[in-house]
Design a protein around this motif. Structure first.
Motif, mmCIF file in Angstrom:
data_model
loop_
_atom_site.group_PDB
_atom_site.id
_atom_site.type_symbol
_atom_site.label_atom_id
_atom_site.label_comp_id
_atom_site.label_asym_id
_atom_site.label_seq_id
_atom_site.Cartn_x
_atom_site.Cartn_y
_atom_site.Cartn_z
ATOM 1 N N SER A 69 -47.184 19.696 0.047
ATOM 2 C CA SER A 69 -46.786 18.288 -0.051
ATOM 3 C C SER A 69 -47.301 17.778 -1.382
ATOM 4 C CB SER A 69 -47.389 17.489 1.102
ATOM 5 O OG SER A 69 -47.160 16.118 0.860
ATOM 6 N N ALA A 92 -43.527 20.730 9.656
ATOM 7 C CA ALA A 92 -43.405 20.658 8.187
ATOM 8 C C ALA A 92 -42.303 21.594 7.729
ATOM 9 C CB ALA A 92 -44.735 21.066 7.544
ATOM 10 N N ALA A 143 -49.457 14.133 5.580
ATOM 11 C CA ALA A 143 -48.672 15.332 5.229
ATOM 12 C C ALA A 143 -49.540 16.580 5.339
ATOM 13 C CB ALA A 143 -48.104 15.197 3.822
#
Ligand code: FAD
Length: 425
Positions: free
Chosen positions: A336, A295, A358
């Motif tokens: 996110s 991420a 996510a």
């Protein structure tokens, strides 16, 4: 309750008549940061509030600590509080400051909102205003994974000397696509000087890297001046167009997505400065690289207070803000969000499958950061709703003392919020 007043020589309630007082702004509980900034600015001063102008000045922000772009220079919002007016769960109106109800004063400066009482008014120290504010934006892109790791390695060695100081704020995103994305603020530097700070990182990068950085310096006096932004960069601000709103007020256009955002997940962890020590840089490089495979990592440098001036750190020590922040180089925020999305409105629903994916990726990235920072913590106002071991993570060594004060001022546990002090009982 939106009154905001400026006082050139504020003396805390109960102070001796001989006390000369300090410049300060008093805000009632309904005032937003933009209103407080305007009052301070009209008097050539600055008050340490939040980045987003629409957040309230007396509520959860300041009671949870509270960070703005310039916190490496001025500290937390809580560290600037001189006095609170509070209504307790028993209906008593109290003044909390360094002279009276000092335990409550301490607890309200970092122990979390919605916990100790209802703050009806806050008075904040008004600081000397910087001369200029600059914004440095852009990207550094590496050609492949190995080169990106080299870039992170260089960054880890560069950061403590170059950027971990009172001049700099905001964020650097270490991205999955092998790039750094910068949105940084700098104080009292011209554009050439600001860019020169980054030269040791960007100069001499091997072929294949692409560096695209630009800096723009503005007078600090223009920062909260809507006319200034309309003239110089109208797209940078969003004007309050709500029914009955104030067209003279604004928020940053960059915050617009938050207005209609559906948050898939929001997680964070402080990054201790000792991880940047020469013996630890290899390990930190690996951690940041590995986590960034899952991420984007947003390093918000103003939400870690190592590198702040000594007088600021001394003031912070008088607050109940988790002391881990004073040893932190930055906070890493992983989020996110889908925007604009409106749950329950057909055709505008968030994509839940995408959101869960996510969130799982961010869980994986944060797990790496957690393992690398045992005993660490994070900022309660920008943390995971499901934060494990939240008493330690948010309040750290102060938890037991905060709980004792909570019990003294709210013996029936009337004020109970998610992961607030005493909410487990
Ligand atoms: C768009 C946006 C931008 C943000 N930017 C920043 C930022 O730059 N820096 C940063 O540090 N944080 C930031 N935050 C996080 C922010 O600090 C928290 O959301 C904070 O909780 C907001 O407090 P509030 O009082 O405005 O909100 P609320 O949701 O109303 O309150 C939060 C908590 O405080 C309690 N509370 C509210 N008012 C009072 C009061 N008067 N007395 C006692 N308790 C009270 C409430 O009960 C609740 O538990 C941002 C949040 C948003 C939504």
């Amino acid at each position: 309750m939106r009154a905001v007043t400026y006082n050139e020589a504020f003396r805390i309630t109960g102070a001796a008549n001989t006390d000369p007082g300090v410049p300060a702004v008093t805000a009632e509980a309904g005032a937003r940061w933009i209103e407080v900034y305007l009052a301070a600015s009209a008097n050539n001063r600055y008050v340490q509030g939040g980045g987003c102008t629409s957040v309230g000045a007396a509520g959860g922000f300041i009671q949870g600590g509270g960070y703005g772009s310039f916190s490496k220079r001025f500290g937390t919002g809580a560290g600037s509080v001189l006095e609170f007016e509070v209504v307790t769960s028993g209906g008593q109106m109290l003044i909390a400051n360094a002279a009276q109800n000092t335990d409550l004063f301490w607890a309200l400066r970092g122990g979390g909102g919605g916990t100790f009482g209802v703050v009806t008014k806050v008075t904040l120290r008004a600081h000397e205003r910087p001369n200029t504010i600059g914004i440095l934006r852009g990207t550094i892109t590496a050609p492949d994974d190995d080169s990106f790791k080299t870039l992170i390695e260089r960054f880890v060695a560069f950061y403590p000397q170059a950027v971990n100081n009172p001049s700099w704020g905001e964020q650097i995103a270490i991205r999955k696509d092998n790039s750094f994305e910068m949105f940084l603020t700098y104080l009292d530097l011209d554009e050439a000087a600001a860019l020169a700070v980054w030269a040791p990182l960007t100069d001499g990068l091997p072929e294949g890297f692409v560096v695209d950085l630009a800096a723009k310096t503005h007078p600090f006096a223009g920062m909260w001046d809507l006319d200034y932004w309309k003239e110089t960069d109208p797209g940078f601000v969003s004007i309050d167009q709500s029914p009955g709103g104030r067209p003279d007020l604004f928020w940053w256009a960059l915050n617009q997505g938050e207005v209609t955002g559906f948050i898939d997940t929001y997680q964070s962890r402080w990054l201790p400065i000792d991880h940047f020590a020469p013996d630890n840089t290899d390990a930190l490089t690996q951690v940041l690289f590995d986590a960034s495979r899952h991420a984007h990592l947003r390093l918000q440098i103003n939400k870690g207070l190592s590198g702040a001036p000594d007088d600021v750190l001394a003031r912070e020590q008088e607050t109940s803000v988790n002391p881990l922040v004073r040893e932190a180089a930055a906070i890493v925020i992983l989020t996110s969000r889908q925007a604009p999305r409106f749950p329950g409105v057909p055709g505008h629903e968030p994509d839940l499958a995408k959101g869960r994916k996510a969130a799982a990726d961010i869980d994986a990235a944060l797990a790496i950061l957690r393992t690398a920072t045992p005993g660490g913590g994070t900022y309660m106002n920008e943390a995971d709703y499901f934060e494990p071991d939240w008493q330690q993570s948010f309040y750290g060594v102060h938890y037991d003392r905060l709980l004792a004060i909570k019990r003294r001022y709210d013996p029936t546990n009337l004020f109970k919020v998610h992961h607030g002090v005493g909410s487990e009982f």
